[in-house]
Scaffold this active site. Structure first.
Site, PDB file in Angstrom:
ATOM      1  N   LYS A  22       0.905  -1.158   0.140  1.00 63.28           N
ATOM      2  CA  LYS A  22      -0.139  -0.074   0.150  1.00 63.28           C
ATOM      3  C   LYS A  22       0.690   1.213  -0.005  1.00 63.28           C
ATOM      4  CE  LYS A  22      -1.818   1.586   4.142  1.00 63.28           C
ATOM      5  NZ  LYS A  22      -1.290   2.851   4.373  1.00 63.28           N
ATOM      6  N   ASN A  23       1.856   1.234   0.920  1.00 63.64           N
ATOM      7  CA  ASN A  23       2.573   2.577   1.059  1.00 63.64           C
ATOM      8  C   ASN A  23       3.795   2.791   0.101  1.00 63.64           C
ATOM      9  OD1 ASN A  23       1.024   3.019   3.188  1.00 63.64           O
ATOM     10  ND2 ASN A  23       2.525   2.601   4.956  1.00 63.64           N
ATOM     11  N   CYS A 116      -5.324   7.751   9.614  1.00 65.66           N
ATOM     12  CA  CYS A 116      -5.563   7.246  10.903  1.00 65.66           C
ATOM     13  C   CYS A 116      -5.140   8.273  11.995  1.00 65.66           C
ATOM     14  CB  CYS A 116      -4.299   5.946  11.194  1.00 65.66           C
ATOM     15  SG  CYS A 116      -4.766   4.467   9.923  1.00 65.66           S
ATOM     16  N   ARG A 121      -0.040  14.631  13.255  1.00 62.72           N
ATOM     17  CA  ARG A 121       0.245  14.489  12.139  1.00 62.72           C
ATOM     18  C   ARG A 121       0.344  15.827  10.978  1.00 62.72           C
ATOM     19  NH1 ARG A 121      -2.087   8.717   9.748  1.00 62.72           N
ATOM     20  NH2 ARG A 121       0.105   8.869   8.657  1.00 62.72           N
ATOM     21  N   ASP A 305       4.354   0.976  12.310  1.00 62.49           N
ATOM     22  CA  ASP A 305       3.253   0.468  11.768  1.00 62.49           C
ATOM     23  C   ASP A 305       3.097  -1.180  12.440  1.00 62.49           C
ATOM     24  OD1 ASP A 305       3.397   1.753   8.436  1.00 62.49           O
ATOM     25  OD2 ASP A 305       2.632   2.512  10.490  1.00 62.49           O
ATOM     26  N   ARG A 397      -8.647  -0.794   4.302  1.00 57.83           N
ATOM     27  CA  ARG A 397      -7.897   0.303   3.678  1.00 57.83           C
ATOM     28  C   ARG A 397      -6.393  -0.424   3.500  1.00 57.83           C
ATOM     29  NH1 ARG A 397      -6.855   4.498   7.522  1.00 57.83           N
ATOM     30  NH2 ARG A 397      -5.408   5.103   5.960  1.00 57.83           N
TER      31      ARG A 397
HETATM   32  C1  EPZ Z   1       3.834   7.113   6.471  1.00 63.34           C
HETATM   33  O1  EPZ Z   1       3.172   8.007   6.833  1.00 63.34           O
HETATM   34  C2  EPZ Z   1       3.188   5.815   6.395  1.00 63.34           C
HETATM   35  N1  EPZ Z   1       1.980   6.088   5.306  1.00 63.34           N
HETATM   36  C3  EPZ Z   1       2.627   5.297   7.735  1.00 63.34           C
HETATM   37  O2  EPZ Z   1       1.880   4.288   7.412  1.00 63.34           O
HETATM   38  C4  EPZ Z   1       3.709   5.017   8.600  1.00 63.34           C
HETATM   39  O3  EPZ Z   1       3.224   4.638   9.922  1.00 63.34           O
HETATM   40  C5  EPZ Z   1       4.645   6.362   8.718  1.00 63.34           C
HETATM   41  O4  EPZ Z   1       5.010   6.766   7.121  1.00 63.34           O
HETATM   42  C6  EPZ Z   1       5.901   6.238   9.307  1.00 63.34           C
HETATM   43  O5  EPZ Z   1       6.753   5.417   8.944  1.00 63.34           O
HETATM   44  C7  EPZ Z   1       2.053   5.945   4.015  1.00 63.34           C
HETATM   45  O6  EPZ Z   1       3.255   5.952   3.683  1.00 63.34           O
HETATM   46  C8  EPZ Z   1       0.807   6.233   3.187  1.00 63.34           C
HETATM   47  P1  EPZ Z   1       5.673  10.392   8.600  1.00 63.34           P
HETATM   48  P2  EPZ Z   1       3.561   9.732   7.083  1.00 63.34           P
HETATM   49  O7  EPZ Z   1       5.686  11.638   7.944  1.00 63.34           O
HETATM   50  O8  EPZ Z   1       4.266   9.887   5.617  1.00 63.34           O
HETATM   51  C9  EPZ Z   1       5.590  13.854  11.817  1.00 63.34           C
HETATM   52  C10 EPZ Z   1       0.165   2.883   7.665  1.00 63.34           C
HETATM   53  O9  EPZ Z   1      -0.601   2.216   8.547  1.00 63.34           O
HETATM   54  N2  EPZ Z   1       5.669  14.795  10.960  1.00 63.34           N
HETATM   55  O10 EPZ Z   1       6.892   9.792   8.370  1.00 63.34           O
HETATM   56  O11 EPZ Z   1       2.502  10.613   7.302  1.00 63.34           O
HETATM   57  C11 EPZ Z   1       4.471  12.989  12.232  1.00 63.34           C
HETATM   58  O12 EPZ Z   1       3.400  13.749  12.993  1.00 63.34           O
HETATM   59  C12 EPZ Z   1       0.465   4.256   7.973  1.00 63.34           C
HETATM   60  O13 EPZ Z   1       0.214   2.263   6.535  1.00 63.34           O
HETATM   61  C13 EPZ Z   1       5.787  16.197  11.071  1.00 63.34           C
HETATM   62  O14 EPZ Z   1       5.847  16.526  12.385  1.00 63.34           O
HETATM   63  O15 EPZ Z   1       4.610   9.405   8.093  1.00 63.34           O
HETATM   64  C14 EPZ Z   1       5.006  11.835  12.758  1.00 63.34           C
HETATM   65  O16 EPZ Z   1       5.000  12.045  14.134  1.00 63.34           O
HETATM   66  C15 EPZ Z   1       0.183   4.721   9.362  1.00 63.34           C
HETATM   67  N3  EPZ Z   1       5.664  17.050  10.304  1.00 63.34           N
HETATM   68  C16 EPZ Z   1       6.177  11.708  12.070  1.00 63.34           C
HETATM   69  O17 EPZ Z   1       6.426  12.826  11.848  1.00 63.34           O
HETATM   70  C17 EPZ Z   1       5.321  16.515   8.973  1.00 63.34           C
HETATM   71  O18 EPZ Z   1       5.321  17.513   8.001  1.00 63.34           O
HETATM   72  C18 EPZ Z   1       6.279  10.489  10.937  1.00 63.34           C
HETATM   73  O19 EPZ Z   1       5.540  11.030  10.020  1.00 63.34           O
HETATM   74  C19 EPZ Z   1       5.390  15.336   8.512  1.00 63.34           C
HETATM   75  C20 EPZ Z   1       5.305  14.399   9.867  1.00 63.34           C
END
Ligand code: EPZ
Length: 418
Positions: A22-23, A116, A121, A305, A397
């Protein structure tokens, strides 16, 4: 609404080919709009989030042809720059259409994404990077308006290796004048597969998989074909299911390196793990032991995850397991539900302490999110009696035909669709 019914006690045996990621799929679907190209994608999983991304592409004027084994996207007929709120709200990764739209047409009108509820986020890293590349971005409530006469390359330092921000910058940089360098980039396999796809349409990207990625903008347009790699979190989920229920399963089409930290803890917990090429075999007596301190971290660390799912698998393990969640501030939403099955878990901030219990009993639970829902299914496989999981569509999803997959391995699982 999906009402999952899981009757515990069956051990799992057999083999299955793990679905496409998915990701990995979602950023590549956004990337397919960056240049006017025809993309032939294979192994794209049939998921609600993929459907949501296809709805966005269709809304933007792209041609979509989903056959049995191939998904063909023709973005030469791209017309739009605006994504309606209801489409943005369906998933988190809709935010990376921002980079794709800016690259393609120099503007983007969208709103804050859904996904989620794992914490705040924010998307500040996305927005600050795109501003550094020359985008003018205004935020009005949940709406975001972006415009860029011409994006230019930039030297971007990410304070956190955000997966989505790394992917968004890569997409915007495809059309930027000059070179963009990302320092502190995410190293996830999904970033590497996005590089592989973009290289196929003529984009020059170096360093994907490391913390420093450079992207050279291009206007080359080439038709491309790409096969989505397997989903490392679904593979982890099936491995945890077997560890919890007992039995022996063979996962095929996987890259063990992509979920090696999960396999490490399952091995420490008493499972036998054999890896040969794209095959991983997991054997378990169904009675695990505490595997040591689990600390989630950006790749190549333990994936956040998989945290709810491994937690569920360890509910009956011997001993005490400490878990530290470092990525999301609200990723223990499964705990209260797992306690209702008899799980002994205490949470304080980012720390969870899991004390193994002899038995789990079934009950009626509510899936809080995608991976929390999957965790409840894993818990139900090892519980006495029937576990009912009320799921507002979270599991579908991310997991393709998950009930069929588990039943084919011997689980007693069925879904009432309401
Ligand atoms: C991706 O989400 C994945 N989703 C998530 O999988 C996964 O948990 C996550 O990466 C971490 O590995 C997809 O790829 C579609 P991040 P993403 O930006 O990109 C903070 C699943 O179950 N952050 O790496 O949203 C954020 O709040 C999903 O498949 C900021 O502060 O994750 C979080 O604490 C859930 N500012 C941390 O970084 C930003 O601008 C990680 O977020 C962006 C993120």
């Amino acid at each position: 609404m999906d009402i999952w019914h899981v009757r515990g006690g069956n051990r799992l045996f057999g083999s299955c080919r793990v679905q496409g990621s998915k990701n990995a799929s979602l950023p590549i679907l956004a990337a397919s709009a960056v240049l006017p190209v025809r993309s032939v994608l294979r192994n794209v999983p049939r998921l609600k989030d993929v459907d949501a991304a296809l709805k966005i592409l269709s809304h933007l004027g792209c041609g979509i042809d989903r056959g049995e084994n191939e998904l063909v996207i023709d973005s030469s007929s791209f017309t739009g720059a605006e994504i309606p709120r209801e489409l943005m709200a369906e998933m988190r990764s809709s935010v990376i259409f921002m980079g794709a739209l800016l690259a393609r047409c120099g503007e983007a009108k969208l709103s804050l994404p859904g996904g989620c509820q794992l914490g705040k986020r924010p998307i500040d890293l996305h927005l600050s990077a795109l501003r550094q590349m020359g985008a003018e971005i205004t935020e009005e409530g949940r709406d975001i308006f972006c415009r860029a006469r011409k994006l230019h390359g930039a030297d971007i330092d990410l304070r956190f290796p955000s997966v989505g921000a790394t992917e968004n910058i890569m997409l915007a940089a495809c059309a930027a004048d000059g070179v963009t360098t990302i320092h502190g980039a995410a190293r996830e396999p999904e970033v590497v597969s996005l590089r592989d796809y973009l290289a196929g349409i003529g984009v020059d990207i170096r360093g994907a998989g490391s913390s420093t990625i450079t992207i050279n903008g291009t206007d080359r347009k080439e038709e491309t074909e790409y096969t989505i790699p397997s989903d490392r979190i679904v593979a982890s989920t099936l491995a945890c299911a077997c560890a919890a229920a007992g039995g022996r399963i063979i996962l095929s089409g996987v890259d063990a390196d992509h979920f090696s930290t999960v396999l490490h803890f399952l091995n420490e917990a008493g499972c036998d793990i054999i890896n040969f090429n794209d095959i991983v075999e997991i054997s378990s007596a169904g009675k695990l032991r505490a595997p040591g301190h689990i600390i989630t971290a950006p790749y190549p660390g333990f994936p956040t995850d998989a945290q709810p799912i491994l937690m569920a698998a360890l509910l009956r393990s011997q001993g005490t397991t400490h878990i530290t969640e470092t990525i999301f501030e609200n990723r223990y939403r499964q705990v209260s539900e797992l306690r209702r099955m008899g799980g002994d878990i205490s949470v304080s901030g980012t720390e969870a302490v899991l004390r193994g219990v002899e038995k789990l009993h079934g009950g009626t639970l509510t899936a809080p999110d995608l991976r929390g829902g999957a965790a409840m299914i894993v818990a139900g496989l090892q519980a006495e009696g029937e576990t009912v999981v009320v799921d507002a569509g979270h599991i579908a999803r991310g997991y393709e035909s998950f009930d069929d997959t588990l039943c084919a391995l011997g689980a007693d699982v069925w879904i009432e669709h309401k």
